[in-house]
Design a protein around this motif. Sequence first.
Motif, PDB file in Angstrom:
ATOM      1  N   SER A  82       0.293  -2.359  -5.894  1.00  0.00           N
ATOM      2  CA  SER A  82      -0.327  -1.324  -5.056  1.00  0.00           C
ATOM      3  C   SER A  82       0.699  -0.302  -4.589  1.00  0.00           C
ATOM      4  O   SER A  82       0.459   0.915  -4.642  1.00  0.00           O
ATOM      5  CB  SER A  82      -1.001  -1.963  -3.835  1.00  0.00           C
ATOM      6  N   LEU A  83       1.832  -0.797  -4.113  1.00  0.00           N
ATOM      7  CA  LEU A  83       2.889   0.112  -3.661  1.00  0.00           C
ATOM      8  C   LEU A  83       3.429   0.955  -4.813  1.00  0.00           C
ATOM      9  O   LEU A  83       3.707   2.149  -4.648  1.00  0.00           O
ATOM     10  CB  LEU A  83       4.020  -0.681  -3.013  1.00  0.00           C
ATOM     11  N   ALA A  84       3.575   0.337  -5.979  1.00  0.00           N
ATOM     12  CA  ALA A  84       4.056   1.079  -7.139  1.00  0.00           C
ATOM     13  C   ALA A  84       3.059   2.164  -7.547  1.00  0.00           C
ATOM     14  O   ALA A  84       3.453   3.290  -7.899  1.00  0.00           O
ATOM     15  CB  ALA A  84       4.315   0.128  -8.297  1.00  0.00           C
ATOM     16  N   LEU A  85       1.784   1.827  -7.508  1.00  0.00           N
ATOM     17  CA  LEU A  85       0.760   2.813  -7.830  1.00  0.00           C
ATOM     18  C   LEU A  85       0.820   4.001  -6.876  1.00  0.00           C
ATOM     19  O   LEU A  85       0.794   5.159  -7.305  1.00  0.00           O
ATOM     20  CB  LEU A  85      -0.629   2.175  -7.767  1.00  0.00           C
ATOM     21  N   ARG A  86       0.909   3.708  -5.587  1.00  0.00           N
ATOM     22  CA  ARG A  86       0.954   4.810  -4.623  1.00  0.00           C
ATOM     23  C   ARG A  86       2.171   5.700  -4.870  1.00  0.00           C
ATOM     24  O   ARG A  86       2.066   6.934  -4.842  1.00  0.00           O
ATOM     25  CB  ARG A  86       0.979   4.269  -3.190  1.00  0.00           C
ATOM     26  N   GLU A  87       3.324   5.090  -5.116  1.00  0.00           N
ATOM     27  CA  GLU A  87       4.526   5.874  -5.359  1.00  0.00           C
ATOM     28  C   GLU A  87       4.376   6.722  -6.624  1.00  0.00           C
ATOM     29  O   GLU A  87       4.811   7.884  -6.664  1.00  0.00           O
ATOM     30  CB  GLU A  87       5.742   4.967  -5.475  1.00  0.00           C
ATOM     31  N   ALA A  88       3.750   6.151  -7.664  1.00  0.00           N
ATOM     32  CA  ALA A  88       3.535   6.906  -8.891  1.00  0.00           C
ATOM     33  C   ALA A  88       2.596   8.083  -8.647  1.00  0.00           C
ATOM     34  O   ALA A  88       2.821   9.189  -9.165  1.00  0.00           O
ATOM     35  CB  ALA A  88       2.974   5.988  -9.974  1.00  0.00           C
ATOM     36  N   PHE A  89       1.544   7.854  -7.872  1.00  0.00           N
ATOM     37  CA  PHE A  89       0.624   8.948  -7.543  1.00  0.00           C
ATOM     38  C   PHE A  89       1.336  10.076  -6.809  1.00  0.00           C
ATOM     39  O   PHE A  89       1.121  11.250  -7.102  1.00  0.00           O
ATOM     40  CB  PHE A  89      -0.525   8.429  -6.674  1.00  0.00           C
ATOM     41  N   VAL A  90       2.153   9.720  -5.840  1.00  0.00           N
ATOM     42  CA  VAL A  90       2.892  10.731  -5.085  1.00  0.00           C
ATOM     43  C   VAL A  90       3.807  11.519  -6.029  1.00  0.00           C
ATOM     44  O   VAL A  90       3.908  12.751  -5.945  1.00  0.00           O
ATOM     45  CB  VAL A  90       3.694  10.080  -3.951  1.00  0.00           C
ATOM     46  N   GLU A  91       4.446  10.811  -6.957  1.00  0.00           N
ATOM     47  CA  GLU A  91       5.366  11.481  -7.872  1.00  0.00           C
ATOM     48  C   GLU A  91       4.650  12.469  -8.784  1.00  0.00           C
ATOM     49  O   GLU A  91       5.119  13.594  -8.985  1.00  0.00           O
ATOM     50  CB  GLU A  91       6.120  10.446  -8.709  1.00  0.00           C
ATOM     51  N   VAL A  92       3.506  12.062  -9.330  1.00  0.00           N
ATOM     52  CA  VAL A  92       2.852  12.920 -10.326  1.00  0.00           C
ATOM     53  C   VAL A  92       2.032  14.032  -9.690  1.00  0.00           C
ATOM     54  O   VAL A  92       1.754  15.048 -10.347  1.00  0.00           O
ATOM     55  CB  VAL A  92       1.965  12.099 -11.297  1.00  0.00           C
TER      56      VAL A  92
END
Length: 244
Positions: A82-92
């Motif tokens: 979940s945390l990785a997904l959120r960070e990826a969303f913020v990045e893209v």
Amino acid sequence: MGDWPQGYARHVFDKLDSTLSEAARMAPTLSGPAWILAGEQSAARGRRGRAWATPPGNFAGTLIMPRTGSPANAALRSFVASLALREAFVEVTGQTDVFALKWPNDVLLKGGKVAGILLETVGEHLLIGIGVNLRHAPTPEQVEAGAVTPVSVFSVTGVHVQPEAFLDALASAFARFEDQFTTYGFSPIRTAWLSHAARIGEVVTARTMRDETVGVFEDVDEAGNLILKTAKGRVAITAADVYF
């Protein structure tokens, strides 16, 4: 995008029945973690066997990992993902305040469901299936009554993200959080997850196949359980679907 993490294999397919099914077939041949991505899925599934639509342009991926520790410890990888997904969303997308984490395994974008996580075990391997509505979202008629309305990254933010580019960001973020989890345990993951939790301090309903519990979302404990404050006191929920 982040650099591809060292030690993680990468397998990209145009079409599969399901990345989870392909992961199960591939697992016995692997000695380390590997990501599987499919451009399309013909037989995708979500929690409790629910159908999961994956039209072209959306993200359908599964991470295969050697399973270490207890089943309860393996289940905490949903918080890592979940945390990785959120960070990826913020990045893209370049947007930080529009994403929230819904216990136990969803990511929300401005209150709508944009991603889901499904954990399965096959032999000595853990499979982390991830579906993301990058380009398209199911219609409200395609989800169960009372469920969070699906949205897509494109429909809400206007940002068009290719699945392989999203995989780059996600794999890099996951590797960092996984290193943190294996080094320091669940506590820092839990703290980070709670800082992005949806509806904390509000009344929610946790529903299983047998019963439902209504209470104020107070916390997630060190075992990953949802803690609700109810009329009968604090209740720890191990597994359930949460409704707002």
